[in-house]
Motif scaffolding. Structure first.
Motif, PDB file in Angstrom:
ATOM      1  N   ARG A  44      41.506  38.509  43.862  1.00 31.02           N
ATOM      2  CA  ARG A  44      42.294  39.439  42.856  1.00 31.02           C
ATOM      3  C   ARG A  44      41.075  39.693  41.968  1.00 31.02           C
ATOM      4  NH1 ARG A  44      46.821  41.474  44.199  1.00 31.02           N
ATOM      5  NH2 ARG A  44      48.347  39.988  45.403  1.00 31.02           N
ATOM      6  N   ASN A  45      41.112  40.874  41.512  1.00 26.88           N
ATOM      7  CA  ASN A  45      40.384  41.489  40.263  1.00 26.88           C
ATOM      8  C   ASN A  45      41.103  41.190  38.946  1.00 26.88           C
ATOM      9  OD1 ASN A  45      39.318  42.863  38.247  1.00 26.88           O
ATOM     10  ND2 ASN A  45      38.604  44.652  39.533  1.00 26.88           N
ATOM     11  N   ALA A  47      41.057  41.927  36.102  1.00 27.70           N
ATOM     12  CA  ALA A  47      41.139  43.257  35.156  1.00 27.70           C
ATOM     13  C   ALA A  47      42.237  43.980  35.639  1.00 27.70           C
ATOM     14  CB  ALA A  47      39.932  43.875  34.806  1.00 27.70           C
ATOM     15  N   THR A  48      42.390  44.360  36.956  1.00 23.30           N
ATOM     16  CA  THR A  48      43.307  45.189  37.399  1.00 23.30           C
ATOM     17  C   THR A  48      44.497  44.587  38.170  1.00 23.30           C
ATOM     18  OG1 THR A  48      41.963  45.530  39.266  1.00 23.30           O
ATOM     19  CG2 THR A  48      41.483  47.161  37.268  1.00 23.30           C
ATOM     20  N   ARG A  49      44.451  43.513  38.897  1.00 28.53           N
ATOM     21  CA  ARG A  49      45.188  42.604  39.541  1.00 28.53           C
ATOM     22  C   ARG A  49      45.300  43.077  40.812  1.00 28.53           C
ATOM     23  NH1 ARG A  49      45.767  37.965  37.215  1.00 28.53           N
ATOM     24  NH2 ARG A  49      46.682  37.843  35.428  1.00 28.53           N
ATOM     25  N   GLN A  50      44.271  43.866  41.316  1.00 29.23           N
ATOM     26  CA  GLN A  50      44.262  44.767  42.440  1.00 29.23           C
ATOM     27  C   GLN A  50      43.472  43.643  43.481  1.00 29.23           C
ATOM     28  OE1 GLN A  50      41.885  48.027  42.513  1.00 29.23           O
ATOM     29  NE2 GLN A  50      42.610  48.769  44.536  1.00 29.23           N
ATOM     30  N   VAL A  52      41.216  42.358  46.516  1.00 33.69           N
ATOM     31  CA  VAL A  52      40.098  42.450  46.762  1.00 33.69           C
ATOM     32  C   VAL A  52      39.461  41.752  48.260  1.00 33.69           C
ATOM     33  CG1 VAL A  52      37.434  42.459  46.047  1.00 33.69           C
ATOM     34  CG2 VAL A  52      39.282  43.184  44.484  1.00 33.69           C
TER      35      VAL A  52
END
Length: 73
Positions: A44-45, A47-50, A52
């Motif tokens: 997970r990134n 900063a963005t919780r996206q 990866v």
């Protein structure tokens, strides 16, 4: 100092080449270097919780010898 520097660089080059081939490098009384395989995984990134995708990779690993562990204590 120049000779010691050349000797150390030559030893590190040999160790690096052996690890690149997937071989173990053991230094008696110091420890063992080897290559470990990491599976692909999802991270997970922060900063963005996206999500990866993290690809599989090969990483160097070091295991200290018992002698080294005892001397460091």
């Amino acid at each position: 100092k120049k000779d010691a520097d050349r000797l150390l660089n030559a030893a590190l080059d040999i160790m690096t080449a052996a690890l690149a081939k997937g071989e173990k490098v053991q230094l008696s009384g110091f420890g063992t270097f080897e290559v470990k395989h990491r599976q692909a995984r999802v991270g997970r990134n922060p900063a963005t919780r996206q999500a990866v995708e993290i690809p599989a990779s090969r990483v160097p690993d070091f295991k200290p010898s018992q002698t080294l562990k005892e001397r460091v204590k």
